[in-house]
Design a protein around this motif. Structure first.
Motif, PDB file in Angstrom:
ATOM      1  N   ALA A 120       0.827  -1.210   0.000  1.00  0.00           N
ATOM      2  CA  ALA A 120       0.000   0.000   0.000  1.00  0.00           C
ATOM      3  C   ALA A 120       0.862   1.261   0.000  1.00  0.00           C
ATOM      4  O   ALA A 120       1.264   1.751   1.054  1.00  0.00           O
ATOM      5  N   THR A 121       1.115   1.786  -1.189  1.00  0.00           N
ATOM      6  CA  THR A 121       1.822   3.057  -1.365  1.00  0.00           C
ATOM      7  C   THR A 121       0.917   3.971  -2.182  1.00  0.00           C
ATOM      8  O   THR A 121       0.251   3.514  -3.111  1.00  0.00           O
ATOM      9  N   GLU A 122       0.884   5.257  -1.863  1.00  0.00           N
ATOM     10  CA  GLU A 122      -0.064   6.165  -2.502  1.00  0.00           C
ATOM     11  C   GLU A 122       0.235   6.325  -3.993  1.00  0.00           C
ATOM     12  O   GLU A 122       1.377   6.526  -4.397  1.00  0.00           O
ATOM     13  N   THR A 123      -0.817   6.267  -4.782  1.00  0.00           N
ATOM     14  CA  THR A 123      -0.719   6.237  -6.246  1.00  0.00           C
ATOM     15  C   THR A 123       0.053   7.416  -6.819  1.00  0.00           C
ATOM     16  O   THR A 123       1.083   7.250  -7.495  1.00  0.00           O
ATOM     17  N   THR A 124      -0.456   8.619  -6.590  1.00  0.00           N
ATOM     18  CA  THR A 124       0.146   9.811  -7.184  1.00  0.00           C
ATOM     19  C   THR A 124       1.532  10.078  -6.613  1.00  0.00           C
ATOM     20  O   THR A 124       2.461  10.445  -7.341  1.00  0.00           O
ATOM     21  N   ASP A 125       1.693   9.872  -5.312  1.00  0.00           N
ATOM     22  CA  ASP A 125       2.987  10.125  -4.674  1.00  0.00           C
ATOM     23  C   ASP A 125       4.093   9.264  -5.286  1.00  0.00           C
ATOM     24  O   ASP A 125       5.247   9.693  -5.364  1.00  0.00           O
ATOM     25  N   TYR A 126       3.752   8.054  -5.694  1.00  0.00           N
ATOM     26  CA  TYR A 126       4.756   7.116  -6.217  1.00  0.00           C
ATOM     27  C   TYR A 126       4.998   7.311  -7.713  1.00  0.00           C
ATOM     28  O   TYR A 126       6.144   7.297  -8.179  1.00  0.00           O
ATOM     29  N   LEU A 127       3.935   7.529  -8.465  1.00  0.00           N
ATOM     30  CA  LEU A 127       4.058   7.548  -9.921  1.00  0.00           C
ATOM     31  C   LEU A 127       4.375   8.921 -10.498  1.00  0.00           C
ATOM     32  O   LEU A 127       5.103   9.028 -11.491  1.00  0.00           O
ATOM     33  N   VAL A 128       3.797   9.978  -9.923  1.00  0.00           N
ATOM     34  CA  VAL A 128       3.994  11.309 -10.509  1.00  0.00           C
ATOM     35  C   VAL A 128       5.443  11.776 -10.410  1.00  0.00           C
ATOM     36  O   VAL A 128       6.002  12.256 -11.416  1.00  0.00           O
ATOM     37  N   PRO A 129       6.122  11.682  -9.257  1.00  0.00           N
ATOM     38  CA  PRO A 129       7.543  12.053  -9.250  1.00  0.00           C
ATOM     39  C   PRO A 129       8.366  11.252 -10.253  1.00  0.00           C
ATOM     40  O   PRO A 129       9.221  11.809 -10.960  1.00  0.00           O
ATOM     41  N   THR A 130       8.099   9.952 -10.340  1.00  0.00           N
ATOM     42  CA  THR A 130       8.828   9.114 -11.292  1.00  0.00           C
ATOM     43  C   THR A 130       8.577   9.578 -12.726  1.00  0.00           C
ATOM     44  O   THR A 130       9.519   9.763 -13.508  1.00  0.00           O
ATOM     45  N   GLY A 131       7.297   9.778 -13.071  1.00  0.00           N
ATOM     46  CA  GLY A 131       6.961  10.180 -14.425  1.00  0.00           C
ATOM     47  C   GLY A 131       7.533  11.531 -14.804  1.00  0.00           C
ATOM     48  O   GLY A 131       8.055  11.714 -15.916  1.00  0.00           O
ATOM     49  N   ILE A 132       7.442  12.500 -13.900  1.00  0.00           N
ATOM     50  CA  ILE A 132       7.930  13.852 -14.207  1.00  0.00           C
ATOM     51  C   ILE A 132       9.450  13.858 -14.355  1.00  0.00           C
ATOM     52  O   ILE A 132      10.003  14.447 -15.304  1.00  0.00           O
ATOM     53  N   LEU A 133      10.152  13.228 -13.440  1.00  0.00           N
ATOM     54  CA  LEU A 133      11.613  13.243 -13.503  1.00  0.00           C
ATOM     55  C   LEU A 133      12.129  12.469 -14.717  1.00  0.00           C
ATOM     56  O   LEU A 133      13.107  12.879 -15.355  1.00  0.00           O
ATOM     57  N   ARG A 134      11.478  11.363 -15.060  1.00  0.00           N
ATOM     58  CA  ARG A 134      11.903  10.637 -16.258  1.00  0.00           C
ATOM     59  C   ARG A 134      11.579  11.424 -17.517  1.00  0.00           C
ATOM     60  O   ARG A 134      12.334  11.397 -18.489  1.00  0.00           O
ATOM     61  N   ARG A 135      10.472  12.127 -17.527  1.00  0.00           N
ATOM     62  CA  ARG A 135      10.133  12.979 -18.665  1.00  0.00           C
ATOM     63  C   ARG A 135      11.219  14.042 -18.856  1.00  0.00           C
ATOM     64  O   ARG A 135      11.616  14.345 -19.994  1.00  0.00           O
ATOM     65  N   ALA A 136      11.687  14.607 -17.755  1.00  0.00           N
ATOM     66  CA  ALA A 136      12.704  15.659 -17.831  1.00  0.00           C
ATOM     67  C   ALA A 136      14.070  15.122 -18.241  1.00  0.00           C
ATOM     68  O   ALA A 136      14.896  15.867 -18.781  1.00  0.00           O
ATOM     69  N   ASP A 137      14.329  13.840 -17.956  1.00  0.00           N
ATOM     70  CA  ASP A 137      15.593  13.188 -18.316  1.00  0.00           C
ATOM     71  C   ASP A 137      16.799  13.937 -17.754  1.00  0.00           C
ATOM     72  O   ASP A 137      17.789  14.165 -18.447  1.00  0.00           O
ATOM     73  N   VAL A 138      16.699  14.303 -16.476  1.00  0.00           N
ATOM     74  CA  VAL A 138      17.813  15.005 -15.828  1.00  0.00           C
ATOM     75  C   VAL A 138      18.468  14.138 -14.765  1.00  0.00           C
ATOM     76  O   VAL A 138      19.425  14.561 -14.108  1.00  0.00           O
ATOM     77  N   ALA A 139      17.945  12.931 -14.554  1.00  0.00           N
ATOM     78  CA  ALA A 139      18.455  12.034 -13.524  1.00  0.00           C
ATOM     79  C   ALA A 139      18.078  10.616 -13.890  1.00  0.00           C
ATOM     80  O   ALA A 139      17.201  10.371 -14.725  1.00  0.00           O
ATOM     81  N   ASP A 140      18.747   9.655 -13.264  1.00  0.00           N
ATOM     82  CA  ASP A 140      18.339   8.257 -13.364  1.00  0.00           C
ATOM     83  C   ASP A 140      17.375   7.980 -12.221  1.00  0.00           C
ATOM     84  O   ASP A 140      17.723   8.177 -11.047  1.00  0.00           O
ATOM     85  N   VAL A 141      16.167   7.544 -12.553  1.00  0.00           N
ATOM     86  CA  VAL A 141      15.098   7.402 -11.570  1.00  0.00           C
ATOM     87  C   VAL A 141      14.737   5.932 -11.430  1.00  0.00           C
ATOM     88  O   VAL A 141      14.375   5.279 -12.422  1.00  0.00           O
ATOM     89  N   VAL A 142      14.817   5.418 -10.217  1.00  0.00           N
ATOM     90  CA  VAL A 142      14.593   4.005  -9.954  1.00  0.00           C
ATOM     91  C   VAL A 142      13.428   3.852  -8.987  1.00  0.00           C
ATOM     92  O   VAL A 142      13.408   4.468  -7.910  1.00  0.00           O
ATOM     93  N   MET A 143      12.452   3.037  -9.366  1.00  0.00           N
ATOM     94  CA  MET A 143      11.330   2.723  -8.491  1.00  0.00           C
ATOM     95  C   MET A 143      11.728   1.531  -7.627  1.00  0.00           C
ATOM     96  O   MET A 143      11.974   0.437  -8.126  1.00  0.00           O
TER      97      MET A 143
END
Length: 377
Positions: free
Chosen positions: A70-93
């Motif tokens: 049980a992890t919150e939907t937006t809290d988990y996916l939105v940071p990942t999606g935004i940072l990967r879209r920006a392509d300024v870091a390597d983002v690992v879930m």
């Protein structure tokens, strides 16, 4: 039992419930305070940006941590999606264990790795760790890992009620912080040395940053992008998301438990005979930020839940590499019980359209309940 008797019996249950909780409900304010978000001094924002500058790697490593059940939907996916879209870091879930992550209130995804695998691959730790809201604030694996990551020099970002998890790890002791309005008292009761800062969507103190409610992850990630890659890159991503400007301003007094909020939630929960499952088709290449916001919103009405479907049970890969596991393997869904993620719209426009659709289906009061939970200004 006839339909009319069933409806009247259910109405009686609501009346009894209201009577039982009436003293508490009617002691609540009749409306949220009308409040202006005060300006944030530029030197405060400059200090936050400075504190978020990467220091360990030229291309930072970001870990987004979640517990499997049980992890919150937006809290988990939105940071990942935004940072990967920006392509300024390597983002690992990251997940605490093997297996899928069940998000709440909607969606199920596959993490990229586990805590143990991440530590083996990156013994020097992450540059940033993003901590979403979780159903448990005291998961021992998460708390131990956060403390270790902090000791290795990672900057810890507690999104929404993820601040409670950061607090439970002892990383907010005697620091300035904020969190989702509904969980503020609980956080301060558990971590009494925290200095709460009102009227800020994000608060930085040393190597730890916390935010207010669910949608605050968006300006928080834009601020992180600015710290890593500059203002121009952050502005470009903001436009893609449908946001013209962002900052740390927040009208905290506008978010509180009110009588309309409580009575609407109670009535919607008691009206169990009107509960709906609304289908969202998941497709390869779809925008994960829109998906998260739309599914989260529809699942916070207390009248409906968002169910993802696809023709196969196999994971569907979104535009920025998030693997979504469909809830149902079906080729179609009844048209009157399908909802859109508005693929032709930027994510925040999709959220606005979704709130309009919720109002049309369930009324303005339910829409207000959803917006309050999302802490959407």
């Amino acid at each position: 039992m006839s339909k009319s008797i069933f409806i009247w019996s259910s109405a009686a249950l609501i009346i009894l419930a209201l009577a039982a909780f009436g003293g508490w409900v009617f002691s609540l304010p009749s409306a949220s305070a009308t409040a202006e978000a005060p300006l944030v001094p530029q030197e405060e924002m400059d200090a936050m940006l400075a504190s978020l500058k990467p220091v360990k790697r030229e291309r930072p490593l970001v870990a987004v941590i979640g517990i499997n059940d049980a992890t919150e939907t937006t809290d988990y996916l939105v940071p990942t999606g935004i940072l990967r879209r920006a392509d300024v870091a390597d983002v690992v879930m990251v997940a605490t264990e093997e297996g899928p992550i069940l998000l709440f209130p909607a969606l199920k995804v596959e993490a990229d790795t586990t805590i143990a695998e991440f530590d083996a691959a990156h013994p020097d730790g992450a540059d940033y760790v993003i901590v979403p809201a979780m159903s448990r604030d005291d998961d021992p694996a998460v708390l131990a890992w956060l403390m270790t990551q902090a000791e290795k020099g990672a900057k810890i970002i507690g999104v929404c009620a993820g601040a409670k998890v950061v607090g439970a790890a002892g990383l907010l002791d005697s620091r300035r912080a904020t969190t989702h309005w509904y969980y503020l008292r609980e956080m301060l009761r558990r971590s009494p040395t925290i200095e709460y800062v009102a009227d800020r969507r994000m608060v930085s103190d040393g190597s730890v940053v916390t935010t207010t409610g669910i949608t605050a992850s968006i300006p928080m990630m834009l601020t992180l992008i600015e710290a890593i890659a500059g203002r121009a890159r952050a502005e470009g991503i903001a436009r893609e998301l449908g946001l013209e400007q962002w900052d740390a301003r927040h009208a905290s007094a506008a978010f509180k438990l009110t009588r309309p909020f409580a009575t609407t939630v109670l009535a919607n929960r008691m009206a169990f005979w009107n509960r709906e499952e609304l289908g969202i088709r998941v497709e390869a290449g779809m925008d994960e930020v829109s998906l998260a916001l739309v599914a989260d919103a529809w699942s916070r009405t207390y009248r409906s839940s968002a169910i993802t479907f696809a023709s196969s049970a196999s994971a569907i890969v979104t535009a920025n590499g998030i693997r979504v596991i469909p809830d149902r393997a079906v080729s179609n869904w009844p048209e009157d019980h399908r909802v859109s993620t508005f693929r032709d719209q930027p994510p925040l426009n999709a959220l606005d359209r979704t709130l309009e659709a919720i109002a049309a289906r369930y009324g303005e009061r339910t829409t207000n309940v959803v917006a309050m939970q999302l802490e959407y200004p």
